[in-house]
Motif scaffolding. Structure first.
Motif, mmCIF file in Angstrom:
data_model
loop_
_atom_site.group_PDB
_atom_site.id
_atom_site.type_symbol
_atom_site.label_atom_id
_atom_site.label_comp_id
_atom_site.label_asym_id
_atom_site.label_seq_id
_atom_site.Cartn_x
_atom_site.Cartn_y
_atom_site.Cartn_z
ATOM 1 N N ARG A 102 41.691 41.199 44.373
ATOM 2 C CA ARG A 102 42.615 40.315 43.661
ATOM 3 C C ARG A 102 41.901 39.031 43.276
ATOM 4 O O ARG A 102 41.008 38.569 43.980
ATOM 5 C CB ARG A 102 43.840 40.016 44.513
ATOM 6 C CG ARG A 102 44.703 41.257 44.725
ATOM 7 C CD ARG A 102 45.920 40.983 45.554
ATOM 8 N NE ARG A 102 46.780 42.160 45.593
ATOM 9 C CZ ARG A 102 47.709 42.453 44.686
ATOM 10 N NH1 ARG A 102 47.920 41.635 43.659
ATOM 11 N NH2 ARG A 102 48.447 43.544 44.803
ATOM 12 N N ASN A 161 42.465 35.166 41.037
ATOM 13 C CA ASN A 161 43.272 34.223 40.270
ATOM 14 C C ASN A 161 42.703 33.992 38.876
ATOM 15 O O ASN A 161 43.348 33.360 38.039
ATOM 16 C CB ASN A 161 43.347 32.874 40.996
ATOM 17 C CG ASN A 161 44.199 32.953 42.256
ATOM 18 O OD1 ASN A 161 45.246 33.606 42.262
ATOM 19 N ND2 ASN A 161 43.744 32.303 43.324
ATOM 20 N N GLU A 195 45.128 41.547 35.855
ATOM 21 C CA GLU A 195 45.041 42.824 36.552
ATOM 22 C C GLU A 195 44.298 43.836 35.668
ATOM 23 O O GLU A 195 44.521 43.929 34.468
ATOM 24 C CB GLU A 195 46.444 43.324 36.865
ATOM 25 C CG GLU A 195 46.465 44.595 37.683
ATOM 26 C CD GLU A 195 47.882 45.028 38.043
ATOM 27 O OE1 GLU A 195 48.011 46.115 38.643
ATOM 28 O OE2 GLU A 195 48.824 44.294 37.718
ATOM 29 N N SER A 219 40.131 43.468 39.255
ATOM 30 C CA SER A 219 41.319 42.799 39.821
ATOM 31 C C SER A 219 42.543 43.717 39.811
ATOM 32 O O SER A 219 42.799 44.424 38.832
ATOM 33 C CB SER A 219 41.634 41.533 39.027
ATOM 34 O OG SER A 219 42.826 40.943 39.494
ATOM 35 N N GLN A 220 43.265 43.660 40.922
ATOM 36 C CA GLN A 220 44.574 44.326 41.015
ATOM 37 C C GLN A 220 45.713 43.314 40.874
ATOM 38 O O GLN A 220 46.867 43.631 41.135
ATOM 39 C CB GLN A 220 44.695 45.038 42.364
ATOM 40 C CG GLN A 220 43.770 46.227 42.507
ATOM 41 C CD GLN A 220 43.881 46.868 43.869
ATOM 42 O OE1 GLN A 220 43.860 46.166 44.894
ATOM 43 N NE2 GLN A 220 44.011 48.187 43.902
ATOM 44 N N GLY A 221 45.361 42.150 40.418
ATOM 45 C CA GLY A 221 46.340 41.072 40.282
ATOM 46 C C GLY A 221 45.889 39.879 41.098
ATOM 47 O O GLY A 221 44.793 39.864 41.672
ATOM 48 N N LYS A 222 46.807 38.879 41.141
ATOM 49 C CA LYS A 222 46.468 37.680 41.889
ATOM 50 C C LYS A 222 46.569 37.940 43.376
ATOM 51 O O LYS A 222 47.275 38.848 43.813
ATOM 52 C CB LYS A 222 47.396 36.549 41.479
ATOM 53 C CG LYS A 222 47.193 36.130 40.017
ATOM 54 C CD LYS A 222 48.052 34.957 39.644
ATOM 55 C CE LYS A 222 47.787 34.538 38.193
ATOM 56 N NZ LYS A 222 48.564 33.359 37.802
ATOM 57 N N LEU A 281 47.743 37.951 47.258
ATOM 58 C CA LEU A 281 49.046 37.932 47.925
ATOM 59 C C LEU A 281 48.987 36.993 49.120
ATOM 60 O O LEU A 281 47.999 36.982 49.860
ATOM 61 C CB LEU A 281 49.421 39.340 48.370
ATOM 62 C CG LEU A 281 49.576 40.375 47.239
ATOM 63 C CD1 LEU A 281 49.919 41.735 47.814
ATOM 64 C CD2 LEU A 281 50.631 39.922 46.243
ATOM 65 N N GLY A 288 53.451 39.109 51.108
ATOM 66 C CA GLY A 288 53.317 39.782 49.815
ATOM 67 C C GLY A 288 53.691 38.921 48.652
ATOM 68 O O GLY A 288 54.009 39.424 47.572
ATOM 69 N N GLU A 298 52.822 36.735 45.646
ATOM 70 C CA GLU A 298 51.667 36.619 44.763
ATOM 71 C C GLU A 298 51.306 35.166 44.549
ATOM 72 O O GLU A 298 52.179 34.289 44.454
ATOM 73 C CB GLU A 298 51.983 37.280 43.425
ATOM 74 C CG GLU A 298 50.769 37.511 42.554
ATOM 75 C CD GLU A 298 51.115 38.291 41.311
ATOM 76 O OE1 GLU A 298 51.677 37.677 40.383
ATOM 77 O OE2 GLU A 298 50.835 39.501 41.264
ATOM 78 N N SER A 299 50.051 34.914 44.498
ATOM 79 C CA SER A 299 49.579 33.564 44.226
ATOM 80 C C SER A 299 50.176 33.090 42.907
ATOM 81 O O SER A 299 50.245 33.850 41.937
ATOM 82 C CB SER A 299 48.047 33.553 44.152
ATOM 83 O OG SER A 299 47.587 32.279 43.819
ATOM 84 N N THR A 334 53.283 32.057 42.711
ATOM 85 C CA THR A 334 54.738 32.206 42.790
ATOM 86 C C THR A 334 55.375 30.842 43.084
ATOM 87 O O THR A 334 54.824 30.044 43.844
ATOM 88 C CB THR A 334 55.104 33.207 43.891
ATOM 89 O OG1 THR A 334 54.525 34.477 43.563
ATOM 90 C CG2 THR A 334 56.616 33.336 44.026
#
Length: 458
Positions: free
Chosen positions: A360, A362, A366, A391-394, A396, A446, A448-449, A451
């Protein structure tokens, strides 16, 4: 001739001098235990003067004999013509009484004359015996001559002719013997015993054999490879053309088998040093050598040959080699921010071996590459391994507990944790002293950064 192995007219002159020495002295100039030792003395010693053994002989006779039998051929008369002139000159210098005198026979010699046979008894070894004229043969008995004129000068022509006849007879006899010996030597040991190998290079085997046999030579046919002479034609002979050889000797006739062919050995995938050795074992030498980068062959291995492996070529054909320098050096390209598929395509053009790890970030969305190993800009090579981080996203988060914290402290901590902070007052006239509530609640996982978190103060 003994020293140099060759003979010419001066050799015959030397032999005449030796015969004359023996005729005058009744002995040989040299004696020894063996014929080889006698020959050695002829080579290394000058013969003695005849007067050494017959003291009354004049100096002119000594000079004549020593000139004819000089040890150095260059000091002798050049041929029989010059020798005869020297003989006549010597005769003219000697007085009549000396010319009429006869040598005494050696001691121990007993000539018995009267019958057809002359018997010699008690003859010393190495001596030459002078027989009286006409001994043993009535045909040569002395003639009774009646002297009519009391004048001694009237007899001078008779004595002159008699002396001249004796000298000429001795010389002619010596020359006849020498000519006979010369003919024997010429045909058995001299030039007449040899022939010259005729040139037959380029002829067919049959024609070359006929040419050699016509020169009184035997023939043995051998074959050998030749780069220049076509198959079936003669390369040459052993002994070679124009060399002297004994008549009846055998000549090796070397016939071409054509150019020698060899098969190029397979050396692809072999280290260069070993490939050169394998080629050498088949008789090949390395021609041009080129080094290139290769994605598949390690550095130092042979990539290709020219001519190619298993081709049949002339044995002396140079074999060109192409040798690997290993993978080509490159600089790792920057693929961060690219989608995974696009990054793979770009790296495959460098033949790099790609592996993927997921995480992940920032910094990218993704499915996009956020890092590589080795890093962009690093030195590497084609076919080297490279790892993509996709990346699988930002990231967690687990939400922390901000209740009871000072508003400003809580706000900073939440932002540092990657949350988007919104402050909310519980009362219209709140003093913003302490956080009394939060959403999401403390301990929520869980998240996500980035949020949003709402912090309520009193």
């Amino acid at each position: 001739m003994v020293a140099k192995g060759t003979a010419d007219s001066r050799t015959d002159v030397y032999a005449t001098g030796i015969v004359l020495f023996e005729a005058l002295t009744g002995r040989q100039p040299f004696t020894a235990a063996s014929a080889i030792e006698v020959a050695a003395r002829h080579v290394h010693e000058d013969i003695p003067a005849p007067s050494t053994y017959v003291p009354w002989l004049p100096t002119e006779i000594d000079d004549l004999v020593l000139a004819l039998a000089a040890r150095d051929p260059n000091d002798r008369p050049e041929d029989a013509t010059v020798a005869l002139a020297l003989l006549r000159q010597t005769r003219a210098m000697i007085d009549d009484p000396t010319l009429d005198r006869r040598a005494d026979p050696p001691s121990g010699t007993v000539p018995v004359v009267g019958d057809d046979t002359a018997i010699l008894t008690d003859v010393p070894t190495g001596s030459t015996i002078a027989l009286p004229i006409g001994a043993g043969n009535p045909a040569f008995a002395p003639l009774d001559i009646e002297i009519i004129d009391d004048d001694p000068e009237a007899l001078e022509p008779f004595h002159e002719n008699r002396r001249l006849g004796l000298w000429i007879g001795a010389v002619v006899t010596a020359l006849v013997v020498l000519l006979g010996l010369g003919a024997w030597w010429y045909t058995t040991q001299g030039p007449g015993a040899y022939t010259t190998v005729p040139p037959v290079a380029g002829e067919t085997t049959e024609d070359a054999r006929a040419i050699l046999q016509s020169a009184d030579l035997g023939v043995i046919v051998l074959t050998d490879f030749s780069d220049d002479v076509p198959e079936g034609l003669v390369i040459g002979t052993d002994p070679g053309a124009q060399e002297q050889i004994g008549k009846g000797d055998t000549v090796k006739l070397i016939v071409s088998k054509g150019q020698r062919m060899e098969t190029v050995p397979a050396v692809i995938g072999v280290l260069e040093v070993d490939a050169i050795d394998l080629l050498g074992q088949s008789g090949f030498e390395v021609g041009n050598k080129d080094s290139v980068y290769s994605d598949t062959a390690p550095e130092g291995e042979v990539i290709s040959t020219s001519p190619a492996a298993d081709e049949s070529v002339p044995w002396n054909t140079p074999i060109d080699l192409v040798v690997s320098k290993g993978p080509q050096p490159i600089v790792v390209p920057d693929v961060t921010g690219l989608a995974e598929d696009r990054a793979r395509t770009l790296l495959s053009s460098f033949a790099m071996v790609v592996s993927v790890e997921y995480g992940r970030s920032n910094d990218v969305g993704e499915g996009e590459v956020y890092a590589t190993d080795p890093a962009p800009g690093s030195d590497s090579t084609r076919t080297a391994p490279i790892t993509l981080w996709v990346s699988q996203g930002k990231p967690l988060l687990t939400v922390a507990n901000y209740i009871g914290m000072d508003v400003k402290v809580a706000e900073k901590a939440a932002r540092d944790a990657g949350l988007k902070v919104t402050l909310y007052g519980k009362w219209p006239f709140s003093s913003k002293n302490l956080i009394v509530d939060q959403n999401p609640a403390a301990g929520t996982t869980g998240v996500e950064s980035g949020t949003e978190i709402i912090l309520t103060y009193n």
